[in-house]
Write a protein that holds these residues in place. Structure first.
Motif, PDB file in Angstrom:
ATOM      1  N   PRO A   1     -89.550 -56.443  18.585  1.00  0.00           N
ATOM      2  CA  PRO A   1     -89.932 -55.252  17.794  1.00  0.00           C
ATOM      3  C   PRO A   1     -91.360 -55.352  17.269  1.00  0.00           C
ATOM      4  O   PRO A   1     -92.105 -54.365  17.302  1.00  0.00           O
ATOM      5  CB  PRO A   1     -88.925 -55.258  16.634  1.00  0.00           C
ATOM      6  N   ALA A   2     -91.758 -56.565  16.837  1.00  0.00           N
ATOM      7  CA  ALA A   2     -93.120 -56.742  16.326  1.00  0.00           C
ATOM      8  C   ALA A   2     -94.138 -56.514  17.440  1.00  0.00           C
ATOM      9  O   ALA A   2     -95.190 -55.905  17.221  1.00  0.00           O
ATOM     10  CB  ALA A   2     -93.274 -58.133  15.733  1.00  0.00           C
TER      11      ALA A   2
ATOM     12  N   ASP B   1     -87.179 -63.419  21.735  1.00  0.00           N
ATOM     13  CA  ASP B   1     -86.732 -62.024  21.673  1.00  0.00           C
ATOM     14  C   ASP B   1     -86.835 -61.456  20.265  1.00  0.00           C
ATOM     15  O   ASP B   1     -86.957 -60.249  20.086  1.00  0.00           O
ATOM     16  CB  ASP B   1     -85.280 -61.919  22.162  1.00  0.00           C
ATOM     17  N   ALA B   2     -86.786 -62.335  19.254  1.00  0.00           N
ATOM     18  CA  ALA B   2     -86.821 -61.869  17.878  1.00  0.00           C
ATOM     19  C   ALA B   2     -88.137 -61.161  17.567  1.00  0.00           C
ATOM     20  O   ALA B   2     -88.215 -60.358  16.650  1.00  0.00           O
ATOM     21  CB  ALA B   2     -86.633 -63.037  16.924  1.00  0.00           C
ATOM     22  N   PHE B   3     -89.184 -61.474  18.378  1.00  0.00           N
ATOM     23  CA  PHE B   3     -90.487 -60.883  18.104  1.00  0.00           C
ATOM     24  C   PHE B   3     -90.723 -59.582  18.864  1.00  0.00           C
ATOM     25  O   PHE B   3     -91.781 -58.979  18.735  1.00  0.00           O
ATOM     26  CB  PHE B   3     -91.598 -61.872  18.454  1.00  0.00           C
TER      27      PHE B   3
ATOM     28  N   LEU C   1     -90.075 -57.510   9.794  1.00  0.00           N
ATOM     29  CA  LEU C   1     -89.145 -57.097  10.849  1.00  0.00           C
ATOM     30  C   LEU C   1     -88.183 -58.213  11.244  1.00  0.00           C
ATOM     31  O   LEU C   1     -87.075 -57.958  11.698  1.00  0.00           O
ATOM     32  CB  LEU C   1     -89.927 -56.670  12.094  1.00  0.00           C
ATOM     33  N   LEU C   2     -88.632 -59.480  11.086  1.00  0.00           N
ATOM     34  CA  LEU C   2     -87.858 -60.610  11.597  1.00  0.00           C
ATOM     35  C   LEU C   2     -86.402 -60.651  11.131  1.00  0.00           C
ATOM     36  O   LEU C   2     -85.504 -60.858  11.954  1.00  0.00           O
ATOM     37  CB  LEU C   2     -88.543 -61.924  11.235  1.00  0.00           C
TER      38      LEU C   2
ATOM     39  N   LEU D   1     -94.574 -52.916  17.962  1.00  0.00           N
ATOM     40  CA  LEU D   1     -95.322 -52.351  16.831  1.00  0.00           C
ATOM     41  C   LEU D   1     -96.825 -52.589  17.000  1.00  0.00           C
ATOM     42  O   LEU D   1     -97.642 -51.698  16.745  1.00  0.00           O
ATOM     43  CB  LEU D   1     -94.831 -52.986  15.530  1.00  0.00           C
TER      44      LEU D   1
ATOM     45  N   MET E   1     -94.635 -58.055  10.979  1.00  0.00           N
ATOM     46  CA  MET E   1     -93.800 -58.916  11.816  1.00  0.00           C
ATOM     47  C   MET E   1     -92.814 -59.711  10.962  1.00  0.00           C
ATOM     48  O   MET E   1     -91.636 -59.821  11.296  1.00  0.00           O
ATOM     49  CB  MET E   1     -94.714 -59.866  12.587  1.00  0.00           C
TER      50      MET E   1
ATOM     51  N   SER F   1     -84.420 -58.446  13.313  1.00  0.00           N
ATOM     52  CA  SER F   1     -84.399 -58.603  14.769  1.00  0.00           C
ATOM     53  C   SER F   1     -83.723 -59.899  15.213  1.00  0.00           C
ATOM     54  O   SER F   1     -83.485 -60.087  16.390  1.00  0.00           O
ATOM     55  CB  SER F   1     -85.831 -58.535  15.322  1.00  0.00           C
ATOM     56  N   VAL F   2     -83.445 -60.809  14.270  1.00  0.00           N
ATOM     57  CA  VAL F   2     -82.747 -62.044  14.635  1.00  0.00           C
ATOM     58  C   VAL F   2     -81.263 -61.855  14.363  1.00  0.00           C
ATOM     59  O   VAL F   2     -80.875 -61.509  13.245  1.00  0.00           O
ATOM     60  CB  VAL F   2     -83.278 -63.248  13.824  1.00  0.00           C
TER      61      VAL F   2
END
Lengths: 262, 205
Positions: free
Chosen positions: B162-163, B158-160, A86-87, B166, A83, A90-91
């Motif tokens: 993809p996590a 929303d940033a989370f 990925l952050l 997963l 996570m 994704s931000v």
């Protein structure tokens, strides 16, 4: 007594340096919770680094093995690490660098570092303040802190039997091994481990029946007597005041730096 | 499965902590002193079982077994798994302190749900039938946990997302392993000691 929880190195009473071990167990628990809430409300990276350093100062005071404690602090579930990785991608925000066509943003990276620092600072304080105590002492302290009695008793039983059942499991696994069991990705392995767990549960329940019978035989009336009565001494008040001012300073620095970044 | 401090949005953390406290209270109210030794020893058993690593392809996973814990303990799974989480956080540094409620709800919530849904099926019928339902319960509780973790992440921003996706994907093989293993454990227990699955809290063996 509790090998599994405390690790083999920290035999009870083996090391007696003046430090956290003299402090009131209740205070240690309260401070660990207060510190966790404090670091969760911090957002400035510089302040978080200071907070992590403050937690780091507790390591030598706790008498815990330094290497092992730091390794435990860093250990996180695989998905938390994924996570954090990925952050940055994704931000949305200012592009920083790109990997395989994906662009990492500055804001995302900052957020990931912020979570990493927060989690490690909170866990390190918890490991040193609470994890450095004898598990049984933690139970007594929670009782003194008015945690429901039955929950504390449940915890004491768990602490008492973790090692016993760990040994039981090891015996079962040795028995499997001498019969030629080699784990792999197949039905035989999963079935064998399933039976192992089933056996563990059956033996646990039968053990608990013997425990209850033995306790009743000795006059168990539904209450366990917890003898330890912790007391706040002068040193405890000094430590509490010191810790409180550090936490307040961290919060103040955070507010100041966030509103006035210059 | 252990979310760490500082990862989630504060409203999510507080809401889940409130629900977790509700579950704890429910579990403790169903746990007379008479049942404390059994629940405590079982809580230790699940703690120890969680230390077992099971191979899966080139990697390995550690067992969660929350479905099995629910089937054996019922509502008492909340306090029993809570004790496990507290010990793991304080002594092993797994998870965190402010997220104890989140982690408890994610693990014990599905445990109690599968007990409510599949408990009767696991108790009744032949050991084989019980084992099949037990396997389904074991897989379903891991699915529930993965969904709860993903939901907690998705609700935090929303940033989370993809996590969160997963997490769901990574738990598909874990579901299979836990399902098979729970099925086998239920089969074994049904043959050797059927009253392990007697309605928890009502029978003081």
């Amino acid at each position: 007594m509790t090998h599994v929880l405390t690790g083999a190195e920290t035999e009870a009473g083996a090391r007696h340096l003046p430090g956290l071990s003299d402090r009131d167990p209740r205070l240690r628990i309260v401070l660990a919770v207060a510190f966790a809430i404090t670091v969760v409300s911090l957002s400035d990276l510089r302040v978080l680094v200071v907070a992590l350093a403050c937690a780091g100062c507790l390591v030598p005071l706790s008498g815990l093995p330094v290497g092992l404690t730091l390794r435990r602090m860093l250990a996180m579930d695989g998905f938390v690490i994924a996570m954090l990785l990925l952050l940055p991608f994704s931000v949305p925000g200012t592009p920083l660098f790109s990997v395989w066509g994906l662009t990492a943003s500055r804001e995302g990276l900052v957020h990931a570092v912020e979570i990493g620092l927060t989690a490690n600072a909170a866990v390190l304080a918890l490991l040193t303040l609470v994890g450095g105590m004898e598990p049984v002492t933690v139970g007594h302290a929670l009782h003194a802190l008015k945690v429901p009695e039955r929950l504390v008793h449940l915890m004491m039983f768990t602490i008492r039997y973790v090692d016993v059942l760990r040994d039981e499991t090891q015996r079962l696994r040795v028995a499997m091994k001498v019969r030629g069991f080699r784990p792999g990705t197949n039905w035989h392995t999963y079935r064998s481990y399933g039976y192992l767990v089933g056996m563990l549960l059956v033996r646990s329940v039968e053990r608990s029946e013997r425990i209850l019978a033995a306790m009743k035989c000795r006059g168990f009336s539904g209450r366990l007597v917890l003898l330890e009565q912790p007391r706040m001494r002068a040193g405890d008040w000094v430590f509490a005041a010191l810790a409180a001012s550090v936490m307040l300073a961290l919060l103040a620095a955070n507010v100041w730096l966030v509103h006035d970044p210059a | 499965m252990h979310i760490v401090d500082g990862a989630l949005a504060t409203p999510v953390v507080i809401a889940e902590a409130v629900l977790a406290v509700g579950g704890l209270a429910m579990g403790l109210s169903r746990l007379p002193m008479e049942r404390i030794p059994a629940a405590g020893v079982l809580s230790a058993a699940f703690f120890v079982a969680g230390l077992i690593h099971v191979p899966i392809g080139p990697s390995s996973v550690h067992l969660v077994l929350n479905g099995l814990a629910g089937l054996v303990l019922g509502w008492a799974a909340f306090p029993a798994l809570f004790v496990g989480l507290v010990l793991q956080a304080a002594f092993f540094g797994f998870g965190g302190l402010t997220v104890l409620g989140v982690n408890l709800l994610n693990i014990a919530g599905p445990a109690v749900l599968v007990w409510l849904v599949f408990g009767a099926m696991v108790r009744r019928g032949s050991p084989m039938a019980g084992a099949v339902w037990g396997g389904i319960a074991g897989a379903a509780s891991i699915a529930g946990t993965a969904l709860a973790v993903a939901a907690a992440l998705a609700l935090s921003g929303d940033a989370f997302l993809p996590a969160a996706k997963l997490v769901l994907l990574a738990h598909v093989p874990v579901m299979a392993v836990e399902g098979l293993l729970t099925g086998a454990a239920v089969y074994f227990a049904r043959v050797v000691k059927p009253d392990l699955f007697a309605v928890p809290g009502r029978v003081a063996s």
